[in-house]
Design an enzyme around this catalytic site. Structure first.
Site, PDB file in Angstrom:
ATOM      1  N   LYS A 116      58.985  14.898  49.575  1.00 50.50           N
ATOM      2  CA  LYS A 116      58.541  14.127  48.302  1.00 50.50           C
ATOM      3  C   LYS A 116      59.593  12.984  48.143  1.00 50.50           C
ATOM      4  O   LYS A 116      59.204  12.020  47.561  1.00 50.50           O
ATOM      5  CB  LYS A 116      58.413  15.124  47.143  1.00 50.50           C
ATOM      6  CG  LYS A 116      57.020  15.889  47.207  1.00 50.50           C
ATOM      7  CD  LYS A 116      56.876  16.635  45.961  1.00 50.50           C
ATOM      8  CE  LYS A 116      55.532  17.396  46.200  1.00 50.50           C
ATOM      9  NZ  LYS A 116      55.233  18.258  44.870  1.00 50.50           N
ATOM     10  N   LYS A 199      46.635  19.000  56.418  1.00 52.07           N
ATOM     11  CA  LYS A 199      45.870  19.680  55.518  1.00 52.07           C
ATOM     12  C   LYS A 199      45.254  18.755  54.403  1.00 52.07           C
ATOM     13  O   LYS A 199      45.591  17.685  54.217  1.00 52.07           O
ATOM     14  CB  LYS A 199      46.517  20.618  54.502  1.00 52.07           C
ATOM     15  CG  LYS A 199      47.431  20.133  53.425  1.00 52.07           C
ATOM     16  CD  LYS A 199      48.241  21.149  52.658  1.00 52.07           C
ATOM     17  CE  LYS A 199      49.126  20.771  51.623  1.00 52.07           C
ATOM     18  NZ  LYS A 199      49.616  21.627  50.793  1.00 52.07           N
ATOM     19  N   LYS A 202      44.976  15.873  47.909  1.00 52.51           N
ATOM     20  CA  LYS A 202      44.644  14.905  46.836  1.00 52.51           C
ATOM     21  C   LYS A 202      45.412  13.735  46.925  1.00 52.51           C
ATOM     22  O   LYS A 202      45.189  12.573  46.430  1.00 52.51           O
ATOM     23  CB  LYS A 202      44.642  15.609  45.436  1.00 52.51           C
ATOM     24  CG  LYS A 202      45.772  16.458  45.197  1.00 52.51           C
ATOM     25  CD  LYS A 202      45.424  17.152  43.809  1.00 52.51           C
ATOM     26  CE  LYS A 202      46.760  18.111  43.619  1.00 52.51           C
ATOM     27  NZ  LYS A 202      46.351  18.982  42.541  1.00 52.51           N
TER      28      LYS A 202
END
Length: 335
Positions: A116, A199, A202
Site C-alpha cells: 500500500k 483477486k 474494489k
C-alpha cells in the site's frame, strides 16, 4: 443471546468502497453459516478506514451501507453481534498497549504495508498505515476471540496478533487467548473478470473486473459478458484457462453446483451462452440480497438500533478485557 459455552468468532471488514462477489462468496456467506454454532462478533472497522486519504461523508455513508448489506447477506442481528469499531471504547486503548510491545521492524516487514505504501500516489504515508496490524490485533484480543476467519491476505496480520498475545502473556501474566487463524475451506476465491490472475478487488483501477452486490442485472450481465477468457473455446477449469476457471468458480458459488457438473453441462458450448448462464446465476443469487437491502438501507433508525444492540454486548466484553489489561500493565485504577 450470549452463550458462554460457545467459542467466540470475531472478524471485521473496512467500510471502504462497496462489497462485491468476492466478499460475499469468500467471506460473508461463510460468516452467516457460523452464527448458530459460535458467538459471533462482526465488526465494521471504520477506524482502519482512515489510514489512507478518504472523504468523511463517504465513510459514514459506507458504514451504514455495509451494515445493511451484512444483514441482507444473512447476518441476523438477533443471532450475532454487529458493531461499529469507533462506537466501542477499548480498540485504540488496547492498540497503544500492544504497540508498546511490538517491534517496529516487524511492522515494516508487513506485506500489505509495503504494497500500500508503494501504491500511494500522494507520497504521504501516515503512521496509521504502519500501525494498522497492531489495531487489528487489538480488535481481536479485545474480545478474546477463539477463532478469526480471514482471507489469505490477512493471515500475516493474525500471526502478528498471536505473537503479541503471547508476548503480553509472557511479559505480564496469562491474559489473552491465542486466537486460531481460520481460513474457511469453502470460501471461494473469486478473481477479477478483467485479470483472472488477481483477486476481485474494489480498488481495481478497471471496475469492469468487479461485480458489486448492488450492481443492477444489466450491469452484471455487461461485466460478465466482457470478462476475459482464454484461447480455444472449451468450457473447462484448468491452470491454462484462468478466465474460464474463474467464471466456473463464480457459477459454482452462485448455484451450489460442482465445477465438474457445470463442465459437463457446457461441453461443446461456446463462450457466449456460457457467460449468459453465469450472469443469470449471479443475478438470481443476488436478487434476494438486493431486495432485503432495498427494504432496510434507508431505515436509519433501524440500522442505528442494530449498532446500539451490538455495541452493548461488545462494549461489556471490551470493558472487561481492557480493565484486566490495564491492571496487568500497572496502571492505577480509575476511581
Amino acid at each position: 443471546m450470549s452463550s458462554p459455552e460457545k467459542k467466540v468468532i470475531l472478524t471485521c471488514a473496512q467500510p471502504t468502497g462497496q462489497l462485491h462477489l468476492g466478499n460475499y462468496f469468500g467471506a460473508l456467506r461463510n460468516w452467516a453459516s457460523m452464527i448458530d454454532d459460535y458467538e459471533c462478533f462482526f465488526g465494521i472497522v471504520d477506524q482502519h478506514a482512515i489510514t489512507l486519504p478518504y472523504v468523511p461523508a463517504e465513510l459514514r455513508q459506507a458504514t451504514y451501507r455495509n451494515l445493511a448489506l451484512y444483514i441482507a447477506c444473512g447476518l441476523d442481528p438477533s443471532k450475532c453481534h454487529l458493531f461499529c469499531q469507533s462506537h466501542i471504547i477499548g480498540h485504540t486503548e488496547l492498540a497503544w498497549v500492544l504497540g508498546c510491545l511490538c517491534p517496529i521492524g516487524q511492522l515494516e516487514r508487513m506485506t500489505q504495508f509495503k504494497d500500500k505504501s508503494q501504491r500511494e500516489d500522494s507520497g504521504f504515508i501516515g503512521a496509521g498505515l504502519l500501525n494498522y496490524p497492531v489495531l487489528m490485533a487489538a480488535d481481536i484480543l479485545l474480545y478474546n476471540a477463539d477463532r478469526v476467519p480471514v482471507g489469505e491476505d490477512q493471515k500475516q496480520h493474525v500471526e502478528l496478533c498471536r505473537d503479541l498475545a503471547i508476548k503480553f502473556n509472557n511479559t505480564y501474566s496469562e491474559t489473552f487467548r491465542v486466537p486460531e487463524v481460520y481460513i474457511p475451506k469453502t470460501g471461494a476465491r473469486i478473481k477479477s473478470l478483467q485479470d483472472p490472475l488477481k483477486k476481485m478487488s474494489k480498488s481495481d483501477a478497471n471496475q469492469s473486473g468487479c461485480v458489486y452486490l448492488l450492481d443492477s442485472p444489466k450491469t452484471i450481465r455487461k461485466k460478465i459478458r466482457s470478462a476475459v477468457t482464454d484461447s480455444g473455446s472449451e468450457v473447462r477449469a484448468g491452470k491454462d484457462k484462468p478466465g474460464i476457471t474463474n467464471l466456473l468458480t463464480i457459477f459454482s458459488s452462485a448455484t451450489g453446483r460442482s465445477v465438474e457438473d457445470l463442465e459437463k453441462q457446457f461441453e461443446g458450448s461456446q463462450y457466449g451462452p456460457f457467460k449468459d448462464a453465469v450472469a443469470d446465476a449471479v443475478i438470481n443469487a443476488l436478487e434476494p440480497i438486493q431486495a432485503k437491502y432495498e427494504e432496510i438501507h434507508n431505515d436509519k433508525a433501524y440500522l442505528d438500533s442494530v449498532f446500539k444492540q451490538g455495541a452493548e454486548v461488545a462494549q461489556k466484553r471490551a470493558y472487561k478485557m481492557i480493565s484486566k489489561v490495564y491492571r496487568k500493565a500497572g496502571f492505577a485504577p480509575r476511581t
